[in-house]
Design an enzyme around this catalytic site. Structure first.
Site, short mmCIF file in Angstrom:
data_model
loop_
_atom_site.label_atom_id
_atom_site.label_comp_id
_atom_site.label_asym_id
_atom_site.label_seq_id
_atom_site.Cartn_x
_atom_site.Cartn_y
_atom_site.Cartn_z
N HIS A 86 87.38 8.04 -19.90
CA HIS A 86 86.09 7.89 -20.58
C HIS A 86 85.57 9.20 -21.18
CE1 HIS A 86 85.89 4.04 -18.35
NE2 HIS A 86 84.97 3.66 -19.17
N GLU B 76 85.38 -8.42 -17.32
CA GLU B 76 84.24 -8.30 -18.23
C GLU B 76 84.65 -8.64 -19.66
OE1 GLU B 76 81.38 -5.18 -16.16
OE2 GLU B 76 82.87 -4.13 -17.36
N GLU C 231 77.08 -9.44 -20.45
CA GLU C 231 76.61 -8.10 -20.10
C GLU C 231 75.56 -7.65 -21.11
OE1 GLU C 231 79.66 -5.15 -19.40
OE2 GLU C 231 78.19 -3.53 -19.59
N CYS D 87 75.12 1.39 -17.01
CA CYS D 87 75.23 1.48 -18.46
C CYS D 87 74.15 0.70 -19.18
CB CYS D 87 76.61 0.98 -18.90
SG CYS D 87 77.10 -0.58 -18.14
#
Lengths: 667, 667
Positions: free
Chosen positions: B152, B328, B344, B421
């Site tokens: 990331h 996800e 999400e 997030c």
């Protein structure tokens, strides 16, 4: 007519050899021989293809290599990163043992040698104090019993014990049982009140294994240890030291949480099944075993309550169990998705284990109703017809254009899995299947399942019956008394829960019998050679779900006898299955297809294809349409289509494509 | 009537300040002021409660601590085990920057000081060569750029860049932009053709950030690097070195796979959205930004194709995106579960980012249709009405007896997340929201969204309008020309996709305008002070899904205007919601409830409660029933029930309970 067997006093050679203090209502058959028909065919593939491929696959996946490392007989890195790889070996050994227990096992001598070799390897890997885990011995030295939540040491021990018991019971060999006892003794010296560790395993399994070890050896300490492990659940012994530490979608460790590990609530207080399905079911099988041996009313009431809650609210039509991919766990009540059903094959195997114990504990037929449904529709789909392709998850729908992401959780058959728990579980269940068919008590003999073969059961002076049937393709089940005893005794035949119409005959005469708690009971002084015929009507049925099962609202499923059916894209050329409707007004028909899928009865129904094809939604770019009365997007039009449904157990044996168990209706 | 603004030549102070070479059909408004009504209320909570709580939460969660460790200003272990914790800080800084860009930000001076302090910390944490990642600097020293799949680093860099651009654009401060540029330059020196690394990030985000950095600085190299990262996707650069290494249900590392990481297929060849939803949407926002700046037809065609496929087959009614908890990710086409919807909040924010870019690139109104739906029904539910409770997943159903397993993926509101997030994503979108309302081109000004305020847009000689409306509660939207220019120009009003009936007036006179591609276009020589009124009929609607959306077959949803409604258990005492049916024949009514949930319009409908309660299935222990014609378990009986539906964005703001967006019908 079969040859009349000679009287026997043999102990049962399958799972669950109850001792004299067992409080179960029924006892397993003393002899169990499955000789022909549907299950014999499936078991032949298991014996000739399934089990024999085990050693090569366990070699290729590294399981045997890891045991050699533990034995100091190899020198290379540990293969894989799962702590429970040994258990695949033990489950395969258990399967091979049950198979070797049958006198005419194909390749029996070779299999006996092969298992002896691997048993030798297991023994060599064991440490002097009895401990055995290739993962901790090789990959995590010095960390023994430090990670009970994920270490799987007691889980692996449980499967080792099951294999040791099976090998001893079925073949008489002492070696593997001795290895298992040494580990069991070490665990008993380590765990328990006043011992070094007060804890239990993140993955139940050892509970039921210890009760079987108690039955095999007569040693009370194993039963006491099993009860201890059952009792200590739900007291936070497996609490996550870092609660909530799993990020959404970014797991950096194994799934945890007290529910997942079966540690949220004590069994005796639980109201419904929850958490990781296989863990839950293995635990409940073990708790039921404890209840069978102790007769404890509170524990018995708990397992009865949990079984009913599970069956009523968390069981898929197929008998499959599990609703979530992410934690392999049960969902909320009535949360039973189709394409995302998480019907792990192992959960189905575990469900059979549990329900069979419940049937014996209570004598109620409903447990064997679920065993039947599960065997045909949840265990069997897990293995391909040729015995070489496996499914881990058994979905009830595969969508048109399904994208295969690979991995263990794919909806396509796979030669083996990284987490290869399911294949050897199917092997061991099929190998021991004859033992799930009949039971006995002082009243007589009970037939729980229908398959051709011979069963001996019934207390101190056992009786024997033989069965001839083409079930599940045909509904006629002929039972012949092969051995009787003085005075009256009761032949009990399970009237399957799905059956609405049946005929019952003694000789050629129709008789009636009280249908009592799911049993047809015929009590008389039976003469050897007398024949009872149960003729079950096998009309295809259209089945709907409780309105709370949201996932299948407006749909029906096709069933016939014990079989759940599905439609596959391969039988419906010219389009997919996602815009197909079934017309429930038009009665379905059956077609015997001896050359299809190893010989099946197909159900043909009338339907409609809406013809949406691969087009976008009817309204353009948006798949939702509004009107004042909500009638906007009701399907209409389409072209007639003959729907061909095949038994669900036989799906995914031809070219890959979409599949549906539940079909929307035209009404 | 608002005060007439003075002429302006100001550059847009929000996201997407296009340069002269942009090929977009439309340009963002030069000035955007949102002054009253629905969104002003939500933005006030964001400004007064949401954003101000950031520093304390980032302190408590360890994010600021970790940056201090990287800066050498603290001495303790790294907090948490997620490599992307810095990004929460950057997203919060971006939110604060957009908020500071508004002249009357509450507590503006304090917020300016607070951000300056944290910007100083970020700068101090940066390494001399521009690299910045507290995770790799502190917890994984020496491993810089060695784990592009999960590290990331470029994702965090992207959010740093976005924050730097926002802070510079909105406040004029140079410091954070300078930090961002140093890191961007380092990345540009490291990645690319002929550079040290040919690769891209497992989590897209830097692509869109680099295009914005190009726009803010005029530097071509940032656009080139963005295009490089877009182009190199789908070529296996992120291939898992150990494919298939994720065990079913036993993740021992982050989710992987080329689909998950947006590396399975090059964007220009993709046929539908797939993989991790947020990753997919951030990437497509970046690809669209590249297309806006380069005008490349193939890339433009790809993003148009993918948007249509997503909207048509993979979008929940709420605009929410995502179908699977375990990765996800998106499911197959039409796989849109309700209780297991994985909507999400970040995916909704990303969807708004992408669709807004598509609207500007193409000029088509449908993109803003989805923006509207998503803002009200997928972004806003992610934050509680008081600004302190968050949802990560936004399910469309919570079942009676829902068992809360905690964690980020719970269906109950949470004060913060381990993977946090979503909250700062909502904050930054609400803070920049006025910039998503209007656009301009040489033809005139386009109103995409309806909110009270003032917008200036339209090429070299911009025009300005003010809007007064009680939307979405009332359908009347009054637009006043505040500033005109010589000659004719076109005022374009989006006719919402959901709208069936409307009136259009100039002054008091009804007028007609061609509804062209979703736009009502009024072209004339406008005089300042002239008023246009668009009056949208707001009858409640019952909505059904495409028949291929299996999850909601036989159900309707209630909508009114842009709002999706839901029923909550708290409004229906005396039982749950899982056995409730809606009668679509009885027209729903509306009720204005100024004291409920901050002031909402409630929809009241007639329904039935079957009264199954907490009982087991009607058939005993088995929840499926068969008949010859499949009519067995059709619901019947029950008691009448008035159903009260509240806007979905306002759910989960009272006592916890069950909830449904989709309701089965009585017919």
């Amino acid at each position: 007519m079969s040859a009349r067997p000679s009287p026997t006093t043999a102990q049962p050679s399958g799972p669950l050899r109850f001792g004299p203090r067992s409080t179960a209502a029924l006892r397993p058959a003393a002899e169990a021989r499955l000789t022909g028909g549907f299950w014999a065919q499936r078991r032949r593939v298991n014996a000739e293809v399934g089990i024999p491929q085990g050693p090569a696959l366990l070699e290729a996946a590294g399981n045997l290599h890891n045991l050699r490392l533990a034995a100091g007989a190899a020198d290379a890195p540990y293969r894989g990163d799962l702590p429970f790889m040994d258990s695949d070996v033990y489950k395969w050994l258990e399967a091979a043992a049950w198979q070797l227990g049958e006198s005419r096992t194909p390749g029996g001598a070779g299999l006996a040698e092969e298992t002896a070799r691997i048993i030798g390897l297991v023994g060599a890997a064991q440490q002097p104090d009895g401990y055995l885990s290739s993962w901790f011995q090789v990959a995590r030295p010095g960390e023994r019993f430090t990670d009970l939540r994920w270490g799987h040491e007691l889980y692996c021990a449980g499967h080792l014990i099951q294999a040791g018991v099976a090998d001893h019971r079925a073949t008489g060999r002492p070696e593997l049982l001795a290895v298992a006892r040494r580990f069991a003794d070490h665990i008993d010296d380590t765990f328990g009140p006043g011992r070094q560790i007060d804890g239990c395993c993140g993955h139940p399994e050892i509970e039921t294994a210890l009760v079987e070890l108690h039955r095999e050896t007569g040693e009370q300490r194993y039963l006491d240890l099993a009860r201890y492990f059952v009792d200590r659940r739900g007291h936070g012994l497996l609490a996550d030291p870092d609660p909530g530490s799993r990020p959404a979608g970014a797991p950096d460790g194994p799934p945890t949480g007290p529910g997942y590990c079966q540690d949220r609530v004590p069994i005796r207080q639980a109201r419904n099944v929850e958490g990781h399905a296989v863990r839950q079911l293995y635990l409940l099988a073990g708790a039921t075993d404890v209840a069978i041996e102790t007769g404890e009313p509170e524990l018995t009431a708990a397992v009865e309550r949990l079984w009913t809650a599970m069956a009523a609210t968390k069981t898929h039509l197929t008998g499959g169990l599990g609703a979530h991919h992410d934690k392999e766990d049960f969902g909320d009540a009535y949360e039973l998705p189709t394409e995302r059903a998480y019907c792990e094959t192992c959960a189905a195997v575990a469900s059979v284990h549990w329900s069979w114990r419940m049937a014996l504990l209570t004598g109620h037929a409903r447990y064997s109703d679920l065993v039947e449904r599960t065997l045909y529709n949840a265990v069997l789909p897990g293995v391909s017809l040729d015995g070489t392709g496996w499914l881990y998850v058994n979905p009830l729908q595969v969508r048109d254009g399904y994208q295969d992401h690979g991995g263990d959780q794919t909806s396509r058959r796979t030669a083996w899995f990284r987490c290869a728990c399911c294949p050897p579980n199917v092997m061991r269940l099929l190998a021991s299947l004859p033992h799930y068919v009949a039971s006995g008590d002082d009243q007589g003999l009970q037939l729980h399942q229908y398959a051709s073969g011979t069963w001996t059961a019934g207390g101190t002076d056992p009786v024997a019956v033989s069965v001839e049937t083409q079930y599940p393709w045909q509904g006629r089940i002929a039972v012949t008394v092969e051995r009787s005893r003085p005075g009256e005794w009761t032949l009990s035949l399970r009237l399957p829960q799905w059956c609405e119409q049946y005929g019952l005959y003694v000789g050629d005469r129709p008789v009636t019998a009280p249908a009592e708690d799911g049993w047809l009971r015929l009590r008389r002084a039976w003469e050897p050679g007398e024949t009872v015929v149960l003729d079950l009507a096998l009309e295809p049925r259209l089945t709907r779900a409780d309105p709370r099962v949201d996932a299948v609202r407006g749909c029906v499923a096709i069933e016939r006898g014990p079989l759940v059916y599905c439609v596959e894209q391969v039988d419906h050329p010219g389009g997919g299955l996602d815009d197909v409707l079934l017309d429930p007004k038009s009665p379905p028909a059956v077609k015997h297809c001896p050359d299809l899928l190893g010989g099946v009865v197909v159900v043909v129904a009338s339907g409609t294809r809406l013809g949406l094809g691969s087009a976008g939604p009817q309204g353009g770019w948006w798949p939702y349409r509004s009107t004042a009365d909500g009638s906007g997007a009701a399907p209409g039009g389409g072209t007639p289509l003959e729907l061909t449904a095949v038994p669900y157990y036989a799906w995914a044996n031809r070219e890959p494509g979409s599949m549906r168990v539940w079909l929307p209706t035209t009404d």
